[in-house]
Structure formats: structure tokens, C-alpha cells
Design a protein around this motif. Structure first.
Motif, PDB file in Angstrom:
ATOM      1  N   LEU A 324      38.851  16.739 -92.511  1.00 53.72           N
ATOM      2  CA  LEU A 324      39.658  17.258 -93.609  1.00 53.72           C
ATOM      3  C   LEU A 324      38.875  17.306 -94.920  1.00 53.72           C
ATOM      4  O   LEU A 324      39.135  18.144 -95.780  1.00 53.72           O
ATOM      5  N   SER A 325      37.953  16.395 -95.091  1.00 54.14           N
ATOM      6  CA  SER A 325      37.088  16.356 -96.268  1.00 54.14           C
ATOM      7  C   SER A 325      35.834  15.600 -95.878  1.00 54.14           C
ATOM      8  O   SER A 325      35.669  15.199 -94.720  1.00 54.14           O
ATOM      9  N   ARG A 326      34.943  15.398 -96.859  1.00 53.84           N
ATOM     10  CA  ARG A 326      33.722  14.672 -96.560  1.00 53.84           C
ATOM     11  C   ARG A 326      33.998  13.221 -96.193  1.00 53.84           C
ATOM     12  O   ARG A 326      33.200  12.570 -95.514  1.00 53.84           O
ATOM     13  N   LEU A 327      35.143  12.681 -96.620  1.00 54.26           N
ATOM     14  CA  LEU A 327      35.439  11.264 -96.432  1.00 54.26           C
ATOM     15  C   LEU A 327      36.576  10.991 -95.457  1.00 54.26           C
ATOM     16  O   LEU A 327      36.805   9.840 -95.100  1.00 54.26           O
ATOM     17  N   LEU A 328      37.311  12.026 -95.038  1.00 58.52           N
ATOM     18  CA  LEU A 328      38.528  11.796 -94.262  1.00 58.52           C
ATOM     19  C   LEU A 328      38.647  12.813 -93.137  1.00 58.52           C
ATOM     20  O   LEU A 328      38.299  13.984 -93.293  1.00 58.52           O
ATOM     21  N   GLY A 329      39.156  12.349 -91.989  1.00 58.70           N
ATOM     22  CA  GLY A 329      39.382  13.247 -90.870  1.00 58.70           C
ATOM     23  C   GLY A 329      40.444  12.689 -89.946  1.00 58.70           C
ATOM     24  O   GLY A 329      40.871  11.525 -90.058  1.00 58.70           O
ATOM     25  N   ILE A 330      40.920  13.528 -89.025  1.00 58.84           N
ATOM     26  CA  ILE A 330      41.911  13.104 -88.029  1.00 58.84           C
ATOM     27  C   ILE A 330      41.428  13.552 -86.653  1.00 58.84           C
ATOM     28  O   ILE A 330      40.623  14.488 -86.531  1.00 58.84           O
ATOM     29  N   SER A 331      41.931  12.877 -85.614  1.00 59.48           N
ATOM     30  CA  SER A 331      41.586  13.282 -84.252  1.00 59.48           C
ATOM     31  C   SER A 331      42.768  13.003 -83.325  1.00 59.48           C
ATOM     32  O   SER A 331      43.593  12.114 -83.586  1.00 59.48           O
ATOM     33  N   PHE A 332      42.836  13.790 -82.266  1.00 56.11           N
ATOM     34  CA  PHE A 332      43.863  13.641 -81.236  1.00 56.11           C
ATOM     35  C   PHE A 332      43.146  13.605 -79.896  1.00 56.11           C
ATOM     36  O   PHE A 332      42.336  14.493 -79.589  1.00 56.11           O
ATOM     37  N   GLU A 333      43.452  12.593 -79.091  1.00 54.37           N
ATOM     38  CA  GLU A 333      42.708  12.403 -77.849  1.00 54.37           C
ATOM     39  C   GLU A 333      43.643  12.062 -76.690  1.00 54.37           C
ATOM     40  O   GLU A 333      44.684  11.409 -76.878  1.00 54.37           O
ATOM     41  N   TYR A 334      43.251  12.526 -75.521  1.00 55.50           N
ATOM     42  CA  TYR A 334      43.863  12.091 -74.269  1.00 55.50           C
ATOM     43  C   TYR A 334      43.052  10.906 -73.749  1.00 55.50           C
ATOM     44  O   TYR A 334      41.818  10.892 -73.854  1.00 55.50           O
ATOM     45  N   LEU A 335      43.747   9.904 -73.189  1.00 52.87           N
ATOM     46  CA  LEU A 335      43.008   8.740 -72.697  1.00 52.87           C
ATOM     47  C   LEU A 335      43.579   8.256 -71.380  1.00 52.87           C
ATOM     48  O   LEU A 335      44.712   8.573 -71.005  1.00 52.87           O
ATOM     49  N   ASN A 336      42.731   7.476 -70.688  1.00 50.48           N
ATOM     50  CA  ASN A 336      43.159   6.845 -69.436  1.00 50.48           C
ATOM     51  C   ASN A 336      42.558   5.453 -69.371  1.00 50.48           C
ATOM     52  O   ASN A 336      41.340   5.300 -69.418  1.00 50.48           O
ATOM     53  N   PHE A 337      43.440   4.454 -69.336  1.00 47.29           N
ATOM     54  CA  PHE A 337      43.015   3.078 -69.126  1.00 47.29           C
ATOM     55  C   PHE A 337      43.346   2.708 -67.688  1.00 47.29           C
ATOM     56  O   PHE A 337      44.483   2.881 -67.232  1.00 47.29           O
ATOM     57  N   GLY A 338      42.357   2.158 -66.981  1.00 48.19           N
ATOM     58  CA  GLY A 338      42.635   1.709 -65.619  1.00 48.19           C
ATOM     59  C   GLY A 338      43.511   0.474 -65.628  1.00 48.19           C
ATOM     60  O   GLY A 338      43.532  -0.291 -66.600  1.00 48.19           O
ATOM     61  N   ASN A 339      44.259   0.262 -64.532  1.00 45.46           N
ATOM     62  CA  ASN A 339      45.153  -0.895 -64.402  1.00 45.46           C
ATOM     63  C   ASN A 339      44.386  -2.030 -63.730  1.00 45.46           C
ATOM     64  O   ASN A 339      43.986  -1.914 -62.569  1.00 45.46           O
ATOM     65  N   PRO A 340      44.169  -3.159 -64.455  1.00 46.98           N
ATOM     66  CA  PRO A 340      43.401  -4.250 -63.839  1.00 46.98           C
ATOM     67  C   PRO A 340      44.136  -4.966 -62.735  1.00 46.98           C
ATOM     68  O   PRO A 340      43.525  -5.681 -61.942  1.00 46.98           O
ATOM     69  N   GLY A 341      45.484  -4.811 -62.639  1.00 48.69           N
ATOM     70  CA  GLY A 341      46.246  -5.437 -61.558  1.00 48.69           C
ATOM     71  C   GLY A 341      46.277  -6.948 -61.636  1.00 48.69           C
ATOM     72  O   GLY A 341      46.306  -7.618 -60.607  1.00 48.69           O
ATOM     73  N   LYS A 342      46.243  -7.514 -62.848  1.00 53.41           N
ATOM     74  CA  LYS A 342      46.277  -8.962 -62.991  1.00 53.41           C
ATOM     75  C   LYS A 342      47.672  -9.382 -63.432  1.00 53.41           C
ATOM     76  O   LYS A 342      48.111  -9.026 -64.516  1.00 53.41           O
ATOM     77  N   ALA A 343      48.371 -10.134 -62.618  1.00 50.11           N
ATOM     78  CA  ALA A 343      49.750 -10.531 -62.920  1.00 50.11           C
ATOM     79  C   ALA A 343      49.794 -11.503 -64.085  1.00 50.11           C
ATOM     80  O   ALA A 343      48.879 -12.281 -64.307  1.00 50.11           O
ATOM     81  N   GLY A 344      50.910 -11.447 -64.808  1.00 49.97           N
ATOM     82  CA  GLY A 344      51.124 -12.391 -65.886  1.00 49.97           C
ATOM     83  C   GLY A 344      50.544 -11.966 -67.208  1.00 49.97           C
ATOM     84  O   GLY A 344      50.665 -12.698 -68.189  1.00 49.97           O
ATOM     85  N   ASN A 345      49.890 -10.828 -67.296  1.00 50.73           N
ATOM     86  CA  ASN A 345      49.325 -10.331 -68.551  1.00 50.73           C
ATOM     87  C   ASN A 345      49.728  -8.878 -68.742  1.00 50.73           C
ATOM     88  O   ASN A 345      49.787  -8.102 -67.774  1.00 50.73           O
ATOM     89  N   ILE A 346      49.974  -8.516 -69.979  1.00 53.24           N
ATOM     90  CA  ILE A 346      50.411  -7.154 -70.285  1.00 53.24           C
ATOM     91  C   ILE A 346      49.216  -6.354 -70.777  1.00 53.24           C
ATOM     92  O   ILE A 346      48.532  -6.755 -71.713  1.00 53.24           O
ATOM     93  N   TYR A 347      48.971  -5.233 -70.147  1.00 56.77           N
ATOM     94  CA  TYR A 347      47.854  -4.371 -70.486  1.00 56.77           C
ATOM     95  C   TYR A 347      48.355  -2.967 -70.782  1.00 56.77           C
ATOM     96  O   TYR A 347      49.319  -2.510 -70.148  1.00 56.77           O
ATOM     97  N   PRO A 348      47.697  -2.257 -71.704  1.00 55.88           N
ATOM     98  CA  PRO A 348      47.919  -0.813 -71.760  1.00 55.88           C
ATOM     99  C   PRO A 348      47.205  -0.184 -70.576  1.00 55.88           C
ATOM    100  O   PRO A 348      46.059  -0.521 -70.284  1.00 55.88           O
ATOM    101  N   ALA A 349      47.852   0.686 -69.870  1.00 53.75           N
ATOM    102  CA  ALA A 349      47.240   1.282 -68.687  1.00 53.75           C
ATOM    103  C   ALA A 349      47.856   2.638 -68.417  1.00 53.75           C
ATOM    104  O   ALA A 349      48.919   2.977 -68.944  1.00 53.75           O
ATOM    105  N   GLY A 350      47.197   3.426 -67.601  1.00 50.70           N
ATOM    106  CA  GLY A 350      47.690   4.743 -67.250  1.00 50.70           C
ATOM    107  C   GLY A 350      47.208   5.806 -68.212  1.00 50.70           C
ATOM    108  O   GLY A 350      46.210   5.646 -68.912  1.00 50.70           O
TER     109      GLY A 350
END
Length: 361
Positions: A324-350
């Protein structure tokens, strides 16, 4: 008593002149301009080569009766905003005089004297007066020239500007009659190798133009599924916040590409889980403008790891960023986090999305 008085006066004058010379050499400060002698002098040689080549051709206009020349009273006018120290001025004086002497002596019909023995300090004291001078009168100079079989006296004057060196030469006979004068000029920056300050200035301008000097801070909002082990939580999408630092390095092989290492600290405010990502990647320029700047719109692709509680899982992102300027910008991204499959902990995944604001350093 008179002899003692005159001796004391001479000692005081000598000490004062020496002290003043020392102060002017050491304490004299430069002006606000960055163009000091150290920065400009590397470009003098090419400018002087141009002047001396012109001088060699033009000096053939001088009468053939004139063979022995004396260079006397060389003057330098420095028009750059920075001030010269006394030692720098003395260096320039010797430099210009030597270049002139070599250029004139290149035509073998001239013999050029520098007249170093003319630079003496005259002190004349009587009972009532005291005279101090460091130049010859016209009669004294004429007598000196006749003694050394000199036919004419060369009086050079150099004018140094920001982009040119001007040389004014006057040749006078022993009766102070001008027999030849010319003006020469040489471009100071023409094909000259850049100084260190020039290189640093160009690098700074390039960094300002690209908007990717070394890196930038990022502030992100991540919308993605949350998993507790293999079980997705009741809400299909939860908010995760992230702050990070993205190091950018402009590629040298392809000008429309840069390499980056994106790091983020990820926090889920509803779950209390904290992890971090390390995702190296590449940015490809989709749009750039010569006047506005390079890499205005980038396509970013990266892959790496998300780490939480000593568990590594894959992290892949792909998206676009807009400056947007020399000092500021924005971005939009698609992401994929793998599922570690460890019970008892909350992860962002998918699969999820990132909305990000970055602040260029």
C-alpha cells in the motif's frame, strides 16, 4: 635593546602563526554537505586527464620564443558546501601543479619550473617598522626569472564545482604583459568509478524503491479448524492470532523474485495454545511500476513447519501481498497445517486462511 625587542616580536609572531595553523588544520569542521575531498577526489583523475589533453593541444599556440616557464601563484576556488582543511588545500595545490607541469612538459619545447624556492617568508625589521610577507613583488619576481633564464610566468586558477573542474591559465611575459590565456574544463563525474558513499546511497534508494529492505513485522488473523488430537472442536473454525518477522532478500538471478523466511508466533485466545512457524519461500512479482516501485503485488509460496509442545507438523502457505505504501502492506494467504494427532492438546490444523498486515522496516 632594539635587537632584543625585535627578536621577541619575531618569536611571538612565529608562535601565533604556528598555533593558528594547527587550529585551522585540526579543529576546522566540515559543512553539512557529504561531498568532502575524500569522496570527490577519486573522480579528479578523469577530469584532469580531459583538461591536460586539451592543454597539450592548445599550448602549441604559445610563441616558439617562449621555452622556459615558471608556475607561480596557483589558486584554488572550492565551491562545494564542505570546507577544506589546510592540509587538504595544500594537497590539492600540489596535485594540480604537478598535473599542469607534466602536461606542459609533455611538449618537449617547454621546460617547466615550479619555483619552490619562491615560497619564502620575508621579514624586514627596522627600529620603527616590522614587515612580514610571503610573496615576491613584480620587480623581485622579474629579477628571479632573469636569473633562472625564465621566459614567461604561468598563473593557474582552478574552480571546483559539483560536476566540473574549470582551469584558467594565464601566461605573462617578464613585463607582466599577457601573451596567452585559455579556459579548460573537465567533467568531474563523467564515467568516474562510484565512491563508497555513492554505492551506499544507491543501495538505500533501491531499498526504498522495493519496499523490501531487509524484512518486516507482520500481524495476522488466522481462521482455521482447531483439533484436540484427532477430534475437531465443536466450532468448525476458530480464530488464531499471530505476530511475526519476515526476512526478505531480493534475488540476484531473477530481478522479479525474492527469497524470504517467514516466522510467526501463533496464539489461540480461546484455547491458550502457543506455537510458532518457520516457513521459507519465494515471492514472484505480479505487478511493478518504474515510478511507483517494484514488487507492488507479489505471489508468495512457502512451506515449512509449525512447532508446538515439541511436536513438528507441516505448514504450507500460498497467497498474494499488496504494497500500500513504502512502509505498509497487506496480504491474503491460503494455508494448511498438518494435524499432529496428539491427544490432550489443541492445535490449529486443516485448511484455513490468513489476513495479514505487514510493516516494512
Amino acid at each position: 635593546m632594539n635587537i632584543l625587542y625585535r627578536s621577541l616580536v619575531l618569536v611571538v609572531l612565529f608562535v601565533c602563526s604556528y598555533s593558528y595553523g594547527q587550529e585551522s588544520t585540526i579543529d576546522q569542521s566540515y559543512g553539512s554537505s557529504s561531498a568532502t575531498l575524500d569522496a570527490v577526489f577519486p573522480k579528479f583523475n578523469l577530469a584532469m586527464d580531459s583538461i591536460t589533453s586539451q592543454l597539450f593541444t592548445a599550448s602549441r599556440e604559445i610563441s616558439s620564443n617562449v621555452q622556459n616557464l615558471l608556475i607561480y601563484k596557483l589558486k584554488i576556488k572550492w565551491l562545494l558546501r564542505s570546507e577544506l582543511k589546510a592540509s587538504e588545500l595544500q594537497f590539492l595545490n600540489s596535485y594540480f601543479e604537478n598535473r599542469l607541469r607534466i602536461a606542459l612538459a609533455k611538449d618537449r619545447r617547454f621546460v617547466v619550473y615550479s619555483g619552490h624556492d619562491l615560497r619564502t617568508l620575508f621579514v624586514k625589521a627596522t627600529d620603527s617598522t616590522l614587515q612580514v610577507k610571503n610573496t615576491y613583488s613584480e620587480e623581485q619576481l622579474r629579477t628571479y626569472a632573469k636569473t633562472h633564464n625564465i621566459h614567461a610566468i604561468v598563473s593557474p586558477e582552478f574552480l571546483v564545482t559539483e560536476d566540473e573542474i574549470f582551469c584558467y591559465l594565464n601566461v605573462n611575459d617578464l613585463n607582466s604583459i599577457n601573451i596567452w590565456n585559455r579556459e579548460f574544463r573537465g567533467k568531474l563525474y563523467l564515467y568516474a568509478p562510484p565512491s563508497i558513499k555513492d554505492v551506499l546511497r544507491e543501495e538505500h534508494d533501491l531499498k526504498k524503491l522495493t519496499g523490501l529492505p531487509q524484512g518486516h513485522f507482520t500481524s495476522s488473523f488466522i481462521s482455521i479448524k482447531a483439533f484436540n488430537g484427532d477430534t475437531a472442536l465443536s466450532s468448525s473454525r476458530q480464530a488464531f492470532l499471530a505476530v511475526g518477522y519476515k526476512f526478505n532478500d531480493v534475488a540476484t538471478i531473477f530481478s522479479n523474485m525474492n527469497f524470504f523466511i517467514d516466522t510467526k508466533i501463533v496464539y489461540g485466545p480461546n484455547f491458550g495454545g502457543i506455537g510458532w512457524t518457520l516457513t521459507p519461500g519465494f515471492g514472484f512479482e505480479l505487478y511493478g511500476d518504474g515510478e511507483i516501485g517494484r514488487k507492488i503485488i507479489l505471489l508468495n509460496v512457502a512451506g515449512g513447519y509449525y512447532i508446538e509442545s515439541n511436536v513438528f507438523t507441516t505448514a504450507i502457505t500460498a497467497g498474494a501481498s499488496v504494497k500500500l505504501s513504502r512502509l505498509l502492506g497487506i496480504s491474503f494467504e491460503y494455508l494448511n497445517f498438518g494435524n499432529p494427532g496428539k491427544a490432550g492438546n489443541i492445535y490449529p490444523a486443516g485448511n484455513g486462511y490468513i489476513g495479514q498486515i505487514y510493516f516494512v522496516l
